[in-house]
Write a protein that holds these residues in place. Sequence first.
Motif, mmCIF file in Angstrom:
data_model
loop_
_atom_site.group_PDB
_atom_site.id
_atom_site.type_symbol
_atom_site.label_atom_id
_atom_site.label_comp_id
_atom_site.label_asym_id
_atom_site.label_seq_id
_atom_site.Cartn_x
_atom_site.Cartn_y
_atom_site.Cartn_z
ATOM 1 N N PRO A 1 0.833 -1.206 0.000
ATOM 2 C CA PRO A 1 0.000 0.000 0.000
ATOM 3 C C PRO A 1 0.869 1.259 0.000
ATOM 4 O O PRO A 1 2.069 1.198 0.242
ATOM 5 N N THR A 2 0.250 2.386 -0.273
ATOM 6 C CA THR A 2 0.962 3.662 -0.184
ATOM 7 C C THR A 2 1.125 4.012 1.285
ATOM 8 O O THR A 2 0.152 4.154 2.017
ATOM 9 N N ARG A 3 2.378 4.145 1.723
ATOM 10 C CA ARG A 3 2.635 4.421 3.146
ATOM 11 C C ARG A 3 2.505 5.926 3.392
ATOM 12 O O ARG A 3 3.268 6.719 2.878
ATOM 13 N N ARG A 4 1.561 6.293 4.194
ATOM 14 C CA ARG A 4 1.383 7.713 4.490
ATOM 15 C C ARG A 4 0.887 7.944 5.912
ATOM 16 O O ARG A 4 0.873 9.074 6.373
ATOM 17 N N ARG A 5 0.464 6.893 6.590
ATOM 18 C CA ARG A 5 -0.112 7.080 7.912
ATOM 19 C C ARG A 5 0.982 7.190 8.955
ATOM 20 O O ARG A 5 2.067 6.636 8.830
ATOM 21 N N ARG A 6 0.664 7.954 10.001
ATOM 22 C CA ARG A 6 1.571 8.089 11.147
ATOM 23 C C ARG A 6 0.800 7.576 12.365
ATOM 24 O O ARG A 6 -0.314 8.025 12.622
ATOM 25 N N LEU A 7 1.420 6.659 13.088
ATOM 26 C CA LEU A 7 0.670 5.905 14.086
ATOM 27 C C LEU A 7 1.391 5.880 15.429
ATOM 28 O O LEU A 7 2.603 5.669 15.496
ATOM 29 N N TYR A 8 0.625 6.118 16.504
ATOM 30 C CA TYR A 8 1.104 5.871 17.863
ATOM 31 C C TYR A 8 0.294 4.716 18.419
ATOM 32 O O TYR A 8 -0.932 4.789 18.540
ATOM 33 N N VAL A 9 0.976 3.638 18.759
ATOM 34 C CA VAL A 9 0.326 2.451 19.306
ATOM 35 C C VAL A 9 0.302 2.592 20.825
ATOM 36 O O VAL A 9 1.347 2.534 21.486
ATOM 37 N N ALA B 1 0.564 0.039 6.334
ATOM 38 C CA ALA B 1 0.248 1.288 5.631
ATOM 39 C C ALA B 1 0.882 2.503 6.285
ATOM 40 O O ALA B 1 0.590 3.630 5.901
ATOM 41 N N CYS B 2 1.742 2.297 7.289
ATOM 42 C CA CYS B 2 2.316 3.427 8.030
ATOM 43 C C CYS B 2 3.714 3.783 7.530
ATOM 44 O O CYS B 2 4.510 2.920 7.172
ATOM 45 N N SER B 3 3.991 5.064 7.561
ATOM 46 C CA SER B 3 5.348 5.536 7.263
ATOM 47 C C SER B 3 6.133 5.762 8.552
ATOM 48 O O SER B 3 7.351 5.613 8.569
ATOM 49 N N PRO C 1 9.150 -2.344 4.506
ATOM 50 C CA PRO C 1 10.517 -1.801 4.443
ATOM 51 C C PRO C 1 10.503 -0.294 4.221
ATOM 52 O O PRO C 1 9.679 0.237 3.472
ATOM 53 N N GLY C 2 11.405 0.404 4.893
ATOM 54 C CA GLY C 2 11.497 1.852 4.782
ATOM 55 C C GLY C 2 10.725 2.602 5.846
ATOM 56 O O GLY C 2 10.813 3.840 5.924
ATOM 57 N N THR C 3 9.970 1.901 6.676
ATOM 58 C CA THR C 3 9.225 2.555 7.747
ATOM 59 C C THR C 3 10.189 3.119 8.785
ATOM 60 O O THR C 3 11.253 2.550 9.042
#
Length: 561
Positions: free
Chosen positions: A408-416, A459-461, A479-481
């Motif tokens: 997928p296109t990685r664009r989300r920013r996530l705090y777990v 899906a997260c960057s 990869p790349g996250t």
Amino acid sequence: MIRPLFDEAWYLGGHPEAAKRGNDPRIHYLSDPEARYDAPHPLFDGAWYLAQHPDVEAAGTHPLLHYLERGAALGYAPHPLFDGAWYLEQHPEVEKAGVNPLVHFLREGAGLGYAPSLAFDTAWYLHSNPDVTAAGLNPLVHFVVHGVHEGRRPNPLAEAAAFETLARSGDAVRAIRLLDWRQHLLPQDGTVPYVATFRGGQLSDVFNPSEPAVGMPPGSSESLYQLVPLTDATVIGGTTSLIVSDCFIPTNMPGAGSGESAPPDYPEAWKAGEAVVVRFGRRSRTYIPQGIHLTGGDRTFADFLTSLLPRLIAVQSSELGPEIPLLVSASVGERERAALRLLSRSERTLIPLTDGVAYHTDLLHYPVRRDREVRDRRSDAAPHPSDEVAALRQVREQVQSAVTGTAPTRRRRLYVRPTAPLQRSLDDQAFFGALVDRDFEIVDIGDLSFEIQVRLLAACSIVIVHAGDDFTNTIWCRPGTHILVIESVEGEDWHNTPVGRVVADLATIRTIPSMFSRLSDEAGPRQAVRLDALTPILDGMIAALGLPPARVDDQNRNRLS
């Protein structure tokens, strides 16, 4: 000769056909070959006697005749609750007089308050059950015929605790005497403890390891594990322990009184010399014709990933038919079961095994590491880390392929948000505000299904996660996250774990320490990070990925949070 231990009414109650013939029931009992497995008296169980003494069975000798002629003098037990050797040991005058101990108990011993075994306290039973005393009944006969089915207790002991004390002290014989009767007289409903003795063993005693299959890539699940067929095997739910024929095979079991501190795979097993004493639960329906052993090794999600899922991939690559079910622990959570169903393509049924209950199989397929034989013989040997990392990469690839397909296109920013209560206290308004200003989503990932968890992380960057079990989720990142790990005060070493190595190969990882700090008007300290240390790291990650910067200036947020 057999009259003292032949209860005609009791026998005819179980054999109405003998009564119809009008013959002497004793003749029927002695002449019918199948009748020797019957009980001519409530306290003489022919089938049990023959099972305890296979030499009598092999010789074709009638059990009651053998007991009356030889067995009693040898201390043989005629019934699970009448221990002949113990009775003679407690009352040497009976042995000295040459009297059959069971006959003595029926005629005199019960009236004198003599106990027939460690498990049955005659005097206490009569005191606790005045109706039995008033009726003038033999207390043990009453218990066997009526009391055990009415829920009456045979002794005043807390039996489970007493068993553990005896077994841990190395007194296996007394421990067995205390509980062994239960598996013969009580329904196998899993609510009461059962006990048995076995010889100790290792997996290498019951199978011959083979070489890795030709063409299998080194470190793959298929080359790491082989499926060993074990016949007549019993699984103890929630553990990796096995009982194969008369051999108990634990993962790790300390010797009684040895002072070893390593926790056993199944703590209800004790070594007693060369024997192993095992306490477990049994149910009336615990027979499984065939199964694939995937229980145990799943105490945390990281354990589950690195232990069970690589074995499942090896199973799926085997020639075992999809009709053979997977045996899993009943304590495995829904997330783990979803992963099992996903990787098995829902072809196999999952059978949950209740912890501590014994399940018998005719044929058990057991995934074994091919280096297990070496590790069995070398206690200091351990799996090679690179092998586990390679197998874990295979797990990751198959899960992502099944869930996300194309990248997928990685664009989300996530705090777990953390699952640990102490770490969760970090959720402060200022901390959350800094994340929201940088377009971070704040997610309780445990509330999501397994498939959604994988898709979300893929899906997260940028992902912010706490060290410990929560860090395990980052294995689904692409990869790349960029990953920021908030270290715990305890300082778990996630770096050198298989999960940590896999994630380090695919992502850029930064860490930030945490501390205990008194925040706002809280009465006690909470775990926290400094925003003035956190925000530059986040802004650096955002800039490195070419993403939009923070929407506000954080000068007013630079305080302990």
